[in-house]
Scaffold this motif. Structure first.
Motif, short mmCIF file in Angstrom:
data_model
loop_
_atom_site.label_atom_id
_atom_site.label_comp_id
_atom_site.label_asym_id
_atom_site.label_seq_id
_atom_site.Cartn_x
_atom_site.Cartn_y
_atom_site.Cartn_z
N THR A 193 0.82 -1.21 0.00
CA THR A 193 0.00 0.00 0.00
C THR A 193 0.85 1.27 0.00
OG1 THR A 193 -1.79 -1.12 1.19
CG2 THR A 193 -1.79 1.28 1.25
N LYS A 194 0.44 2.21 -0.81
CA LYS A 194 1.08 3.52 -0.88
C LYS A 194 0.23 4.50 -0.09
CE LYS A 194 2.97 6.67 -4.39
NZ LYS A 194 3.01 6.95 -5.85
N PHE A 195 0.75 4.92 1.07
CA PHE A 195 0.02 5.81 1.96
C PHE A 195 0.44 7.26 1.75
CE2 PHE A 195 0.21 1.72 4.11
CZ PHE A 195 -1.03 1.57 4.70
N VAL A 196 -0.43 8.17 2.19
CA VAL A 196 -0.06 9.59 2.28
C VAL A 196 -0.76 10.17 3.50
CG1 VAL A 196 -1.97 10.40 0.80
CG2 VAL A 196 0.10 11.80 1.06
N ASN A 197 -0.06 11.01 4.23
CA ASN A 197 -0.62 11.64 5.43
C ASN A 197 -0.84 13.12 5.17
OD1 ASN A 197 -1.26 11.63 8.37
ND2 ASN A 197 0.49 13.03 8.44
N VAL A 198 -2.06 13.58 5.34
CA VAL A 198 -2.36 14.99 5.11
C VAL A 198 -2.81 15.65 6.41
CG1 VAL A 198 -2.88 14.71 2.67
CG2 VAL A 198 -4.70 14.42 4.34
N ASP A 199 -2.58 16.94 6.51
CA ASP A 199 -2.90 17.64 7.75
C ASP A 199 -3.16 19.10 7.46
OD1 ASP A 199 -3.24 18.08 10.50
OD2 ASP A 199 -1.54 16.79 11.01
N ARG A 200 -3.65 19.77 8.47
CA ARG A 200 -3.87 21.22 8.42
C ARG A 200 -3.89 21.70 9.86
NH1 ARG A 200 -7.65 25.28 8.08
NH2 ARG A 200 -7.09 26.91 6.58
N TRP A 201 -3.33 22.90 10.12
CA TRP A 201 -3.19 23.41 11.47
C TRP A 201 -3.93 24.74 11.63
CZ3 TRP A 201 0.71 21.60 8.32
CH2 TRP A 201 1.22 20.35 8.67
N GLU A 202 -4.10 25.14 12.86
CA GLU A 202 -4.78 26.40 13.13
C GLU A 202 -4.05 27.57 12.49
OE1 GLU A 202 -5.33 26.88 17.29
OE2 GLU A 202 -6.68 25.17 17.50
N SER A 203 -2.74 27.44 12.34
CA SER A 203 -1.95 28.52 11.75
C SER A 203 -1.92 28.48 10.23
CB SER A 203 -0.51 28.46 12.28
OG SER A 203 0.09 27.20 11.96
N SER A 204 -2.54 27.45 9.62
CA SER A 204 -2.50 27.32 8.16
C SER A 204 -3.28 28.45 7.49
CB SER A 204 -3.08 25.97 7.73
OG SER A 204 -2.33 24.90 8.24
N ASP A 205 -2.80 28.87 6.34
CA ASP A 205 -3.51 29.88 5.57
C ASP A 205 -4.84 29.30 5.08
OD1 ASP A 205 -1.48 31.75 5.85
OD2 ASP A 205 -0.44 31.06 4.03
N PRO A 206 -5.87 30.14 4.94
CA PRO A 206 -7.15 29.65 4.42
C PRO A 206 -6.97 29.00 3.06
CG PRO A 206 -7.39 31.87 5.31
CD PRO A 206 -5.92 31.57 5.29
N GLY A 207 -7.71 27.91 2.86
CA GLY A 207 -7.67 27.26 1.56
C GLY A 207 -6.42 26.45 1.29
N ALA A 272 -11.19 20.29 9.19
CA ALA A 272 -12.58 20.17 8.73
C ALA A 272 -12.82 20.81 7.36
CB ALA A 272 -13.53 20.76 9.77
N PRO A 273 -12.28 22.01 7.06
CA PRO A 273 -12.52 22.59 5.73
C PRO A 273 -12.04 21.71 4.58
CG PRO A 273 -11.66 24.26 7.22
CD PRO A 273 -11.53 22.94 7.93
N VAL A 274 -10.97 20.95 4.81
CA VAL A 274 -10.49 20.02 3.78
C VAL A 274 -11.51 18.90 3.59
CG1 VAL A 274 -8.66 18.42 3.11
CG2 VAL A 274 -8.08 20.53 4.34
N ALA A 275 -11.93 18.30 4.70
CA ALA A 275 -12.87 17.18 4.63
C ALA A 275 -14.22 17.57 4.07
CB ALA A 275 -13.03 16.57 6.02
N GLU A 276 -14.56 18.86 4.18
CA GLU A 276 -15.86 19.33 3.68
C GLU A 276 -15.82 19.75 2.21
OE1 GLU A 276 -16.60 22.47 6.40
OE2 GLU A 276 -17.06 21.12 8.09
N SER A 277 -14.64 19.80 1.63
CA SER A 277 -14.52 20.27 0.24
C SER A 277 -14.96 19.18 -0.74
CB SER A 277 -13.06 20.67 -0.06
OG SER A 277 -12.22 19.53 -0.10
N ASN A 278 -15.52 19.60 -1.85
CA ASN A 278 -15.97 18.65 -2.87
C ASN A 278 -14.80 17.90 -3.50
OD1 ASN A 278 -18.70 19.26 -2.56
ND2 ASN A 278 -18.59 20.99 -4.00
N THR A 279 -13.65 18.57 -3.58
CA THR A 279 -12.48 17.93 -4.16
C THR A 279 -12.04 16.74 -3.30
OG1 THR A 279 -11.79 20.12 -4.91
CG2 THR A 279 -10.18 18.36 -5.10
N TRP A 280 -12.10 16.92 -1.99
CA TRP A 280 -11.77 15.82 -1.07
C TRP A 280 -12.77 14.68 -1.22
CZ3 TRP A 280 -8.18 14.11 2.40
CH2 TRP A 280 -8.59 13.20 3.38
N LYS A 281 -14.05 15.01 -1.22
CA LYS A 281 -15.08 13.98 -1.30
C LYS A 281 -15.02 13.19 -2.61
CE LYS A 281 -18.23 16.64 1.65
NZ LYS A 281 -19.48 17.43 1.72
N ALA A 282 -14.46 13.81 -3.65
CA ALA A 282 -14.38 13.15 -4.95
C ALA A 282 -13.18 12.22 -5.07
CB ALA A 282 -14.31 14.20 -6.06
N LEU A 283 -12.28 12.22 -4.10
CA LEU A 283 -11.11 11.36 -4.17
C LEU A 283 -11.51 9.89 -4.13
CD1 LEU A 283 -8.68 13.24 -1.73
CD2 LEU A 283 -8.34 12.92 -4.20
#
Length: 323
Positions: A193-207, A272-283
């Motif tokens: 399996t080829k894994f990838v770990n994604v994240d986002r932090w409170e300090s991340s820029d919007p989008g 949460a904004p990543v998980a709510e995006s249509n691009t994420w849901k389409a993966l």
């Protein structure tokens, strides 16, 4: 009058040392507080009490020491978000300690001296430590680690200096057992399996989001040998680069995606904004049950890492059979 005050202070100190020191206990055989031993850390070889009784923890040493069963009398402040992730009994131990400042470079030295510590344990940036080194060492033996020290090495050093090796031994045994179980149970999946770990932090820029190669994923990479993207040797961590949401679709090249969730299994607030995006849901991975939410309460000591391994174990168990 000054001589009388000095004599009184000296007598008081002598009585205090007599109460705490002395030879070995005839009943228990335990070393008395006056006995010494040496440890080696980032600030050299330091002579410390054989069995320290009043430990102060500065910077990143607080939660790891408490995690191994230590009970510091003084600490630097831990954020509410971090305290919310530790077990209730560990938070109670923290709450009983005196808070000496918001960070290592903000320690109230007068309050520190008033606690009469017999050992100070510190992990903070070396530049900050240099500013307070002499003051802390004038109060009590001080053992320092820089931020470049790997978490297992820090845990071992803290256990040795803080005399909590029994707690560390049990945690290491459990850690090794959990790692072995995951490798044995999911070996075929891990190998193919080829894994990838994604994240986002409170300090991340919007989008934006990041492909993260630090944090708990380091355990999956280094101890379990799972195939996650990581930075080349000597290069900046991948997670330092912010990627626009438009690049979420590039994650489709991976078989399994891992992302951060809270203790209840919900995407963390920053993610949460990543998980709510249509691009994420389409993966494809998201639609086929191959996006795994993992709970990471921390990766600087064994206790939180063990909880991460439990989350990883449970998540891998949900993967559908790979066709």
């Amino acid at each position: 009058m000054r001589s009388l005050r000095w004599a009184a202070a000296l007598l008081s100190a002598t009585l205090f040392l007599s109460a705490c020191g002395g030879g070995d206990s005839e009943e228990t055989g335990a070393p008395a507080a006056a006995e010494k031993r040496t440890v080696t850390a980032g600030n050299g070889t330091i002579e410390i009490p054989a069995a320290p009784q009043r430990i102060v923890t500065i910077g990143n040493t607080t939660l790891p020491l408490i995690d191994m069963g230590g009970t510091p009398v003084g600490v630097t402040e831990i954020s509410a978000s971090e305290l919310g992730l530790i077990p209730a009994e560990q938070k109670a131990t923290y709450d009983k300690a005196t808070v000496l400042g918001s960070s290592g470079d903000q320690v109230d030295m007068e309050k520190l001296a008033g606690l009469r510590p017999d050992l100070i344990l510190a992990q903070l940036p070396a530049s900050e430590f240099e500013l307070i080194k002499k003051q802390m060492e004038s109060v009590a033996p001080t053992v320092f680690w820089g931020l470049d020290v790997e978490w297992k090495e820090l845990a071992g050093g803290l256990a040795e200096a803080g005399n909590v090796s029994a707690g560390l031994t049990g945690q290491k045994t459990e850690f090794e057992a959990k790692v072995a179980k995951i490798q044995q149970t999911y070996g075929k999946i891990i190998d193919s399996t080829k894994f990838v770990n994604v994240d986002r932090w409170e300090s991340s820029d919007p989008g934006t989001f990041s492909i993260a190669d630090f944090g708990c994923v380091e355990i999956a990479q280094g101890d379990i040998d799972m195939d996650f993207p990581r930075a080349a040797a000597g290069a900046d961590p991948l997670g330092w680069t912010s990627l626009p949401f438009e690049q979420i679709k590039s994650l489709s090249e991976y078989d399994v995606i891992t992302y951060p969730v809270d203790a209840q299994g919900r995407p963390t607030k920053p993610f949460a904004p990543v998980a709510e995006s249509n691009t994420w849901k389409a993966l494809p991975a998201v639609g086929s049950g191959r996006a795994l939410g993992l709970f990471c309460p921390g990766n600087n000591s064994y206790g939180p890492v063990l909880r991460y391994l439990d989350s990883l174990d449970a998540a891998l168990a949900t993967l559908p059979t790979k066709e």
